[in-house]
Structure formats: structure tokens, C-alpha cells
Design a protein around this motif. Structure first.
Motif, PDB file in Angstrom:
ATOM      1  N   SER A   1      81.187 -50.139 -24.352  1.00  0.00           N
ATOM      2  CA  SER A   1      81.155 -49.138 -23.276  1.00  0.00           C
ATOM      3  C   SER A   1      82.530 -49.223 -22.310  1.00  0.00           C
ATOM      4  O   SER A   1      83.426 -50.225 -22.628  1.00  0.00           O
ATOM      5  CB  SER A   1      80.006 -49.364 -22.109  1.00  0.00           C
ATOM      6  OG  SER A   1      80.246 -50.544 -21.160  1.00  0.00           O
TER       7      SER A   1
ATOM      8  N   GLU B   1      76.105 -32.991 -27.367  1.00  0.00           N
ATOM      9  CA  GLU B   1      74.516 -32.984 -27.332  1.00  0.00           C
ATOM     10  C   GLU B   1      74.204 -31.495 -26.844  1.00  0.00           C
ATOM     11  O   GLU B   1      74.790 -30.898 -26.147  1.00  0.00           O
ATOM     12  CB  GLU B   1      74.286 -34.138 -26.441  1.00  0.00           C
ATOM     13  CG  GLU B   1      72.691 -34.144 -26.422  1.00  0.00           C
ATOM     14  CD  GLU B   1      72.221 -35.271 -25.623  1.00  0.00           C
ATOM     15  OE1 GLU B   1      71.008 -35.402 -25.203  1.00  0.00           O
ATOM     16  OE2 GLU B   1      73.118 -35.829 -24.860  1.00  0.00           O
TER      17      GLU B   1
ATOM     18  N   ASP C   1      73.362 -43.122 -24.260  1.00  0.00           N
ATOM     19  CA  ASP C   1      74.344 -42.028 -24.999  1.00  0.00           C
ATOM     20  C   ASP C   1      74.234 -42.063 -26.605  1.00  0.00           C
ATOM     21  O   ASP C   1      74.159 -43.602 -27.136  1.00  0.00           O
ATOM     22  CB  ASP C   1      75.598 -41.947 -24.381  1.00  0.00           C
ATOM     23  CG  ASP C   1      76.016 -41.808 -23.232  1.00  0.00           C
ATOM     24  OD1 ASP C   1      74.807 -41.050 -22.735  1.00  0.00           O
ATOM     25  OD2 ASP C   1      76.798 -42.048 -22.354  1.00  0.00           O
ATOM     26  N   GLU C   2      74.525 -41.079 -27.374  1.00  0.00           N
ATOM     27  CA  GLU C   2      74.459 -41.276 -29.013  1.00  0.00           C
ATOM     28  C   GLU C   2      75.179 -42.347 -29.256  1.00  0.00           C
ATOM     29  O   GLU C   2      74.872 -43.081 -30.183  1.00  0.00           O
ATOM     30  CB  GLU C   2      74.652 -39.930 -29.441  1.00  0.00           C
ATOM     31  CG  GLU C   2      73.649 -38.874 -29.135  1.00  0.00           C
ATOM     32  CD  GLU C   2      72.251 -39.410 -29.550  1.00  0.00           C
ATOM     33  OE1 GLU C   2      72.245 -39.704 -30.828  1.00  0.00           O
ATOM     34  OE2 GLU C   2      71.158 -39.165 -28.935  1.00  0.00           O
ATOM     35  N   ASN C   3      76.493 -42.366 -28.928  1.00  0.00           N
ATOM     36  CA  ASN C   3      77.481 -43.359 -29.373  1.00  0.00           C
ATOM     37  C   ASN C   3      77.485 -44.641 -29.022  1.00  0.00           C
ATOM     38  O   ASN C   3      77.792 -45.753 -29.846  1.00  0.00           O
ATOM     39  CB  ASN C   3      79.183 -42.832 -29.053  1.00  0.00           C
ATOM     40  CG  ASN C   3      79.291 -43.072 -27.456  1.00  0.00           C
ATOM     41  OD1 ASN C   3      78.276 -42.612 -26.649  1.00  0.00           O
ATOM     42  ND2 ASN C   3      80.250 -43.622 -26.741  1.00  0.00           N
TER      43      ASN C   3
ATOM     44  N   GLU D   1      79.226 -48.618 -29.947  1.00  0.00           N
ATOM     45  CA  GLU D   1      80.526 -48.824 -29.277  1.00  0.00           C
ATOM     46  C   GLU D   1      80.443 -49.676 -27.992  1.00  0.00           C
ATOM     47  O   GLU D   1      79.551 -49.969 -27.167  1.00  0.00           O
ATOM     48  CB  GLU D   1      81.120 -47.667 -28.930  1.00  0.00           C
ATOM     49  CG  GLU D   1      81.236 -46.413 -30.052  1.00  0.00           C
ATOM     50  CD  GLU D   1      81.906 -45.358 -29.668  1.00  0.00           C
ATOM     51  OE1 GLU D   1      82.177 -45.138 -28.465  1.00  0.00           O
ATOM     52  OE2 GLU D   1      82.185 -44.394 -30.836  1.00  0.00           O
TER      53      GLU D   1
ATOM     54  N   ASP E   1      75.978 -45.931 -32.369  1.00  0.00           N
ATOM     55  CA  ASP E   1      77.210 -46.320 -33.213  1.00  0.00           C
ATOM     56  C   ASP E   1      77.550 -47.778 -32.591  1.00  0.00           C
ATOM     57  O   ASP E   1      78.614 -48.488 -33.146  1.00  0.00           O
ATOM     58  CB  ASP E   1      78.414 -45.371 -32.775  1.00  0.00           C
ATOM     59  CG  ASP E   1      78.236 -44.005 -33.515  1.00  0.00           C
ATOM     60  OD1 ASP E   1      77.535 -43.878 -34.286  1.00  0.00           O
ATOM     61  OD2 ASP E   1      78.852 -43.079 -32.851  1.00  0.00           O
TER      62      ASP E   1
END
Length: 606
Positions: free
Chosen positions: A457, A40, A447-449, A455, A453
Motif C-alpha cells: 500500500s 472499477e 481495493d482490487e490491486n 501490492e 495482486d
């Protein structure tokens, strides 16, 4: 998933990739691999230091918490512009980093003991007035800090304060400077003023639909809802594990013994002693003298009389050897052990310590009442359950973390761990309810992911226990519909147009086109009056006979200076209050100048 990774790792392409990674590691280090993915973009850089979006969000959260404490029940998050708070947070972080950069250049140092003392004295880290290590670590975890990060933050603060102290302690003030300041402070001015209230024009303001639409389009960023998310999670509850623990009678007996031992440690005793020093004699000679004194006691002489006669402790001999009332641990270990082994009224044999040889008398015993096991049974059951749960919780938390690594969905993780999938309410980066009250949950979720996405954690520790989550729904920041904020837009336009009309009226009054009803005031600069503060300050910036317009809380104020009564600096006396006022003001001015110089000489990018 792990098996798929193993199967794919056997091919020639995988081996080439691994070989490439090894070469890059060898030549440039692990950072080169991490940086391949980009990462980032920082919000700002100060020198080589990057200010991240997470830091800005954390600072915004701190600002909102301060506002909540300040306004209490009247706090309304919708009243504060999110964009403004973010800009304020960025500016504050830049200023802090600039100050830290200059502190580094000055080689300032924060001692470990000073930081330790700051932590120990922080009320948030205390339980019943005493520092509590577990409370300290819990508070840090809830705020997303490691111990090392928090200590580094304190060290930065100490070093920045050293710079401020340097300006406060090195300021030089001359007698002329103080007398001149006193002359200015005592100067009196007579001025006239009148205020044009913007509220007087609200009834004549017209706001059209075109005005509303134009204002909304130009200021749409003021009406954004913050981005928000909702998570689904599995929680390994501390309370659930603790409630499931069995407590046997043997467990309770052991816990009760420990409980009684802890109570006995709080016992206090009033004591006295007779001391024979070993500085100028051998230990054997001192023991011989103590035994002789003990014979006198056995023959009926009072302890106080013998102490006054032969004790070599000048501080207690004249008081019959009295040492007052003290808890266990107040004296040398050998002295302590002997004193707390005595029955009330008994006298010990010779006791050797590093200070000499003592005869010790237990004058009185202030024992702590020991409740029966039945009276503290429930309390001890909870203690035993908490102790047993602590080990099991750590073990199961590690198992949950391992399962999260291999699971592909939150449902699969729940099934493997025997837990239930739960769901949070929507929350923003800076505020949430329930499980989302934890800062670390909110920061991680955006968070971007995580938000894009989806995901799983890593394991997150919160006050309730350990959890793993996935973002179930994410909504980007969006503009509120015009109809939803129409009342706010109308209020803003009405206020804006009212101020414009008030300004026009004030200009007409200043030019003499409209008659004016003046109010006259005679005052010094700092003396409180009924005039708006901005008007009073303007009166001391104008020459005699001049007039001007200034903005004020109600609208605009006209100011006309009628006379100036100046004071001679030679007639002014230098008092301690004056000296302190001049020194403090000079220190503030120097500090502002230094901060401006520091910022101008530090490379900053936004």
C-alpha cells in the motif's frame, strides 16, 4: 526494483511506448492514460456523476455506526442483512446526488463563512470547548476525508437544506383548507376490531427438512458472510518516536518559560479609565487635557471623581470610569500594553489609542498561580518530547513512504526501515479491531490491486502513526453452511407459516364462517387507542358499514366501521396550532412531490 526499471527503459520498445504516451498526453490529456486500464465499474450513475463502491461501503459503515449508537450493547451485526444495508446506502447516495443536481441547476450557494462556522461549532472538532485544528484534521483523516472533500460535503448539505427551506417558507395555506383539515381531524368514528395473533399458531406449524432446504436455497443471499481480509504491516509509531526523545535541562527551562508566559496571558485585571476624545480636537490637545487630569490625581483627588468630572466616555464616567474585569487582549493593543504594565493601584500617563487619549488605572490584578517547575516537570517533559518527535516523525514517515516505493515485499520494507512486521486480525469492509478500526485501512485493503495482486500500500496515516501494509489473506463472501443457520431458517419458516395460518383464520372470520369477539372503539384519527394503529387508520378509510383486514404487528386485524360522526368545516375555528400544522404538512407534501419530480427528471442508471 528501481534498477530493473532503469535497465528496461533503455530498449527501443520502451522508447516507442514512452513516445506513444507523450502523444496521447498531448492529444487527450492524462485522463486518457488512466482510463486505458478501465477501472472499477460504478455502482450507479446520476447524470454524469458516478457513485463508487467505496462510497457505498462508507455509507454502510455510517449506517452501522448509527445502529451501534442506537442499540448500544445489544447491537449484533449479524442481525442486519448486509445486502439490504448496501441497497439502502445506494438509494441514499442516489437521492443525495439527485438533490445536489437540482441545487446546482437552481444556482444555490453556500458561503465560505457559513461552512467555517459549521466546522468551528462541531463538537467533534473541539478540545475543551474550543476549535482544535489538529483534532479537526485527525478526525477527517480517520474517516478518510481531506479538508477540501469535507468542506465540499458541507457545502452540498447547505445547498440541499436551502431547497428544503424554500418549501417550508413558501407554503400558502387558505382558511378553507385549514377549516377542512380541522373538520377531518375532529371527525369521530366508532369501529369494532379483533386481532388474529400469528403467535397463536406457532405450536401447530410443521417445518420439514424439505421446507428448510428449499427456504435456504431460495434465500441463500441472506446468509452470506461478508468478504474479509487480514493484513501484515509495518508501523512507524508516534508513541515509540516520542518515548525515544531526550529532554535536557535547557529544553525544560525553555518549555517552562513558555508555560509561564501562557499562564500570564490568562491574567485578568479590573480597570478604569478617563477618556479624552480626539474627534473634535487634536491629539496634542487631548494629551494636554489628560496631563491636567493626572495633576488633579497627583494632588489627591480620587480617580472616580475626576472621571465623573472630565471623562468623555459616557458609558463609564458615571461609574468612576470603571471598565470591569477583563483578560489580556480585550482592549486596543496600546491600551492593553499600558494596563498590564501597571502595578495594582497605579495610574498610567496619557495613552493614545484610535479612540482617543486615556488615563488608565489598574484597580486590581487577578493573577494566575504559577506552579514551580518541579510541579509541572512531567507534563513539560511530555510536551518537549511531543514537539521533538513531531519533526522526526514527519521525516521518518517520508523515508518510509520512499522505501515502500522501492521495496518488493513487506519483509524487505521492514528490514530497510528497522521496523517489525505485524499482523492484524481478520476484518470486513465495515468493521475491524486494532489497526483495522481505521476506515482508510479497511477501504484500501479491499481495493482490487490490494486484495488480489497483493501490492504494498501507499503510506497510510492512522491515529497510532504511519504504516504500510500488504493483504496477507483475502476471503471472498461465502454462504454460511445450512447447519450453521438452521435455527434462523426454522424461525423464519415458523413465522411465515404462522402468518399464513393467521391470514386464513382472518379471512374465515371476515366471511362469517367463524364467530368473532369484537372490541368497540370511538375515536378521532389521531387519538391514541388500544387498537393497532393500522386498524385505526383503516377504519378512517372505510365507509360506514364496511369491513376489511389489515396486517398488524401481532398478525392480522379485522376492522368494521359502525358509525361516522362528521363535522362541518364551517363550524371549525382557525387557530395558530392548526395553521402551523397545515403549513408543515403542506410543506412536507410539496417536498416529497419535488423529490419525486427531481428523480423522474434526472438520468439514473444502476
Amino acid at each position: 526494483m528501481l534498477q530493473t526499471m532503469r535497465n528496461n527503459a533503455q530498449g527501443i520498445i520502451a522508447k516507442i511506448i514512452v513516445g506513444f504516451i507523450i502523444i496521447v498526453f498531448a492529444l487527450w490529456g492524462v485522463e486518457s492514460i488512466v482510463n486505458l486500464g478501465g477501472g472499477e465499474r460504478p455502482v450507479a450513475t446520476v447524470g454524469d456523476y458516478e457513485i463508487t463502491r467505496v462510497q457505498v461501503q462508507q455509507k454502510v459503515a455510517e449506517q452501522k455506526n448509527q445502529l451501534r449508537r442506537q442499540f448500544g450493547d445489544q447491537y449484533d451485526e449479524g442481525l442486519f442483512n448486509e445486502k439490504f444495508l448496501e441497497q439502502s446506502a445506494v438509494e441514499q447516495l442516489i437521492n443525495e446526488r439527485v438533490a445536489q443536481t437540482q441545487a446546482d441547476k437552481l444556482d444555490l450557494y453556500a458561503s465560505t463563512s457559513e461552512i467555517d462556522q459549521m466546522i468551528i461549532n462541531t463538537p467533534a472538532f473541539q478540545t475543551a470547548g474550543e476549535f482544535d485544528k489538529e483534532q479537526f484534521q485527525l478526525v477527517l483523516r480517520m474517516n478518510g476525508y481531506s479538508v477540501a472533500q469535507y468542506r465540499a460535503m458541507l457545502a452540498d448539505s447547505v445547498r440541499q437544506n436551502q431547497v428544503r427551506a424554500a418549501f417550508m417558507l413558501s407554503t400558502i395555506d387558505t382558511p378553507f383548507e385549514m377549516q377542512l383539515r380541522q373538520a377531518l381531524e375532529n371527525e369521530q368514528r366508532t369501529f369494532a376490531y379483533t386481532t388474529v395473533n400469528a403467535s397463536d399458531f406457532k405450536d401447530v406449524v410443521e417445518v420439514t427438512d424439505e421446507d428448510i432446504q428449499a427456504y435456504y436455497d431460495e434465500n441463500v443471499s441472506r446468509f452470506l458472510t461478508p468478504e474479509r481480509a487480514r493484513i501484515r504491516y509495518v508501523l512507524l509509531s508516534r508513541e515509540m518516536i516520542q518515548d525515544g526523545q531526550e529532554v535536557t535541562d535547557e529544553d525544560l527551562e525553555i518549555a517552562y518559560s513558555d508555560y509561564v508566559a501562557d499562564l500570564s496571558a490568562n491574567e485578568q485585571r479590573e480597570s478604569a479609565h478617563i477618556l479624552f476624545l480626539t474627534e473634535d480636537r487634536s491629539e496634542a490637545e487631548a494629551i494636554e487635557l489628560a496631563e491636567a487630569a493626572r495633576v488633579r490625581l497627583d494632588n489627591g483627588e480620587s480617580f472616580a471623581a475626576v472621571a465623573a468630572d472630565v471623562s468623555e466616555d459616557g458609558g463609564s464616567a458615571d461609574m468612576g470610569g470603571s471598565l470591569g474585569i477583563n483578560p489580556r487582549g480585550a482592549f486596543d493593543p496600546a491600551f492593553d500594553e499600558a494596563l498590564f504594565a501597571l502595578e495594582e493601584g497605579d495610574v498610567s500617563g496619557p495613552v493614545v489609542t484610535e479612540f482617543g487619549v486615556h488615563l488608565i488605572k489598574a484597580i486590581s490584578v487577578e493573577a494566575v498561580d504559577t506552579p514551580a517547575l518541579a510541579d509541572v516537570r512531567d507534563e513539560l517533559v511530555n510536551v518537549v518530547k511531543a514537539e521533538k518527535a513531531g519533526f522526526l516523525f514527519a521525516e521518518r514517515s517520508q523515508e518510509l513512504a520512499n522505501s515502500a516505493f522501492s521495496a518488493e515485499t513487506i519483509e524487505e520494507l521492514a528490514e530497510n526501515s528497522g521496523l517489525t512486521v505485524l499482523e492484524s486480525d481478520y476484518f470486513t469492509q465495515t468493521a475491524g479491531t486494532g489497526i483495522a478500526e481505521a476506515d482508510q485501512i479497511r477501504r484500501t485493503a479491499f481495493d482490487e490491486n490490494m486484495k488480489l495482486d497483493r501490492e504494498l500500500s501507499d503510506l497510510v496515516e492512522v491515529e497510532q502513526g504511519s504504516l504500510v501494509f500488504v493483504v496477507d489473506d483475502y476471503q471472498d463472501a461465502r454462504a454460511k453452511p445450512l447447519e450453521e443457520v438452521r435455527a434462523q431458517v426454522v424461525a423464519a419458516l415458523t413465522s411465515q407459516k404462522s402468518l399464513e395460518l393467521a391470514s386464513d383464520k382472518a379471512e374465515q372470520m371476515l366471511s362469517g364462517d367463524v364467530s368473532v369477539d369484537w372490541t368497540e372503539v370511538t375515536t378521532t384519527l389521531r387519538q391514541a387507542t388500544e387498537a393497532p394503529r393500522t386498524a385505526q387508520q383503516k377504519a378512517f378509510a372505510l365507509a360506514e358499514g364496511e369491513s376489511d383486514i389489515v396486517s398488524s404487528p401481532a398478525g392480522y386485524t379485522l376492522v368494521k366501521v359502525k358509525s361516522v360522526d362528521q363535522k362541518s368545516w364551517e363550524d371549525m375555528a382557525v387557530t395558530d396550532d392548526l395553521r402551523n400544522a397545515v403549513r408543515n404538512q403542506a410543506a412536507r407534501d410539496d417536498m416529497v412531490s419535488y423529490q419525486a419530480w427531481s428523480k423522474a427528471n434526472t438520468e439514473i442508471e444502476q
